[in-house]
Design a protein around this motif. Structure first.
Motif, mmCIF file in Angstrom:
data_model
loop_
_atom_site.group_PDB
_atom_site.id
_atom_site.type_symbol
_atom_site.label_atom_id
_atom_site.label_comp_id
_atom_site.label_asym_id
_atom_site.label_seq_id
_atom_site.Cartn_x
_atom_site.Cartn_y
_atom_site.Cartn_z
ATOM 1 N N LEU A 1 0.827 -1.210 0.000
ATOM 2 C CA LEU A 1 0.000 0.000 0.000
ATOM 3 C C LEU A 1 0.858 1.256 0.000
ATOM 4 O O LEU A 1 0.541 2.233 -0.681
ATOM 5 N N PHE A 2 1.931 1.234 0.772
ATOM 6 C CA PHE A 2 2.825 2.385 0.819
ATOM 7 C C PHE A 2 3.474 2.625 -0.543
ATOM 8 O O PHE A 2 3.554 3.769 -1.008
ATOM 9 N N ALA A 3 3.902 1.559 -1.200
ATOM 10 C CA ALA A 3 4.534 1.698 -2.520
ATOM 11 C C ALA A 3 3.527 2.209 -3.552
ATOM 12 O O ALA A 3 3.859 3.055 -4.382
ATOM 13 N N ASN A 4 2.288 1.725 -3.493
ATOM 14 C CA ASN A 4 1.265 2.201 -4.423
ATOM 15 C C ASN A 4 0.889 3.650 -4.164
ATOM 16 O O ASN A 4 0.594 4.393 -5.090
ATOM 17 N N ALA A 5 0.891 4.066 -2.915
ATOM 18 C CA ALA A 5 0.543 5.448 -2.591
ATOM 19 C C ALA A 5 1.636 6.420 -3.037
ATOM 20 O O ALA A 5 1.348 7.590 -3.301
ATOM 21 N N GLN A 6 2.887 5.948 -3.110
ATOM 22 C CA GLN A 6 3.980 6.825 -3.514
ATOM 23 C C GLN A 6 3.962 7.121 -5.007
ATOM 24 O O GLN A 6 4.408 8.174 -5.442
ATOM 25 N N ARG A 7 3.434 6.179 -5.791
ATOM 26 C CA ARG A 7 3.330 6.412 -7.227
ATOM 27 C C ARG A 7 2.102 7.258 -7.509
ATOM 28 O O ARG A 7 1.030 7.015 -6.966
ATOM 29 N N LEU A 8 2.242 8.236 -8.361
ATOM 30 C CA LEU A 8 1.121 9.115 -8.672
ATOM 31 C C LEU A 8 0.056 8.364 -9.446
ATOM 32 O O LEU A 8 0.330 7.729 -10.463
ATOM 33 N N GLY A 9 -1.176 8.464 -8.977
ATOM 34 C CA GLY A 9 -2.306 7.862 -9.668
ATOM 35 C C GLY A 9 -2.411 6.354 -9.546
ATOM 36 O O GLY A 9 -3.235 5.753 -10.204
ATOM 37 N N GLN A 10 -1.611 5.730 -8.723
ATOM 38 C CA GLN A 10 -1.638 4.279 -8.614
ATOM 39 C C GLN A 10 -2.432 3.774 -7.415
ATOM 40 O O GLN A 10 -2.698 2.594 -7.319
ATOM 41 N N ALA A 11 -2.792 4.642 -6.489
ATOM 42 C CA ALA A 11 -3.554 4.203 -5.324
ATOM 43 C C ALA A 11 -5.037 4.183 -5.695
ATOM 44 O O ALA A 11 -5.674 5.214 -5.824
ATOM 45 N N ASN A 12 -5.571 3.008 -5.892
ATOM 46 C CA ASN A 12 -6.981 2.876 -6.221
ATOM 47 C C ASN A 12 -7.594 1.745 -5.412
ATOM 48 O O ASN A 12 -6.881 0.905 -4.866
ATOM 49 N N PRO A 13 -8.906 1.712 -5.320
ATOM 50 C CA PRO A 13 -9.553 0.671 -4.511
ATOM 51 C C PRO A 13 -9.274 -0.749 -5.004
ATOM 52 O O PRO A 13 -9.210 -1.676 -4.208
ATOM 53 N N MET A 14 -9.114 -0.920 -6.294
ATOM 54 C CA MET A 14 -8.878 -2.265 -6.816
ATOM 55 C C MET A 14 -7.543 -2.823 -6.326
ATOM 56 O O MET A 14 -7.458 -4.009 -5.991
ATOM 57 N N SER A 15 -6.518 -1.993 -6.255
ATOM 58 C CA SER A 15 -5.232 -2.479 -5.753
ATOM 59 C C SER A 15 -5.339 -2.844 -4.273
ATOM 60 O O SER A 15 -4.684 -3.782 -3.813
ATOM 61 N N PHE A 16 -6.193 -2.138 -3.535
ATOM 62 C CA PHE A 16 -6.423 -2.475 -2.133
ATOM 63 C C PHE A 16 -7.075 -3.851 -2.012
ATOM 64 O O PHE A 16 -6.653 -4.686 -1.209
ATOM 65 N N PHE A 17 -8.105 -4.108 -2.805
ATOM 66 C CA PHE A 17 -8.804 -5.387 -2.724
ATOM 67 C C PHE A 17 -7.943 -6.549 -3.200
ATOM 68 O O PHE A 17 -8.006 -7.644 -2.638
ATOM 69 N N ILE A 18 -7.140 -6.315 -4.217
ATOM 70 C CA ILE A 18 -6.218 -7.361 -4.670
ATOM 71 C C ILE A 18 -5.192 -7.656 -3.579
ATOM 72 O O ILE A 18 -4.893 -8.815 -3.291
ATOM 73 N N GLY A 19 -4.669 -6.613 -2.950
ATOM 74 C CA GLY A 19 -3.721 -6.791 -1.855
ATOM 75 C C GLY A 19 -4.349 -7.508 -0.672
ATOM 76 O O GLY A 19 -3.711 -8.355 -0.034
ATOM 77 N N GLU A 20 -5.595 -7.199 -0.379
ATOM 78 C CA GLU A 20 -6.293 -7.871 0.723
ATOM 79 C C GLU A 20 -6.502 -9.350 0.409
ATOM 80 O O GLU A 20 -6.338 -10.202 1.284
#
Length: 112
Positions: A49-68
């Motif tokens: 989550l931290f790595a995705n939040a650091q990239r611009l435009g990469q923090a989205n709900p789908m990446s959260f659910f895939i990570g979960e």
């Protein structure tokens, strides 16, 4: 998120120490392994989550659910691997260590 993962690790060590006093070496190892089944996937999830939040435009709900989903699958895989590979497994200590690590974030709620 780092505070939660570090608190889970501390709670796992405490659960392992208590299990050692109550049940011996096998109970301590089982409790620590149970706690690590929670701490390791949560730490990797937090890092992702931290790595995705650091990239611009990469923090989205789908990446959260895939990570979960990956976190839950990893937790189950670790529990299964421990059950198959550790012959002196103490199931009560394993489950207790897992629950203590899983619910340790409640301590942070009462801190403030």
């Amino acid at each position: 998120m780092l505070r939660i993962v570090s608190l889970q690790l501390i709670a796992t060590v405490v659960a392992g120490a208590i299990a050692a006093l109550l049940g011996g070496w096998a109970a301590m190892v089982s409790a620590v392994l149970g706690g690590l089944c929670c701490v390791v996937p949560n730490g990797l999830f937090a890092l992702r989550l931290f790595a995705n939040a650091q990239r611009l435009g990469q923090a989205n709900p789908m990446s959260f659910f895939i990570g979960e989903f990956i976190k839950i699958a990893m937790t189950l895989a670790l529990l299964f691997a421990i059950a198959k590979l550790y012959p002196d497994l103490n199931w009560l200590a394993l489950i207790a260590g897992f629950i203590v690590a899983l619910k340790s974030y409640i301590i942070l709620l009462f801190r403030h």
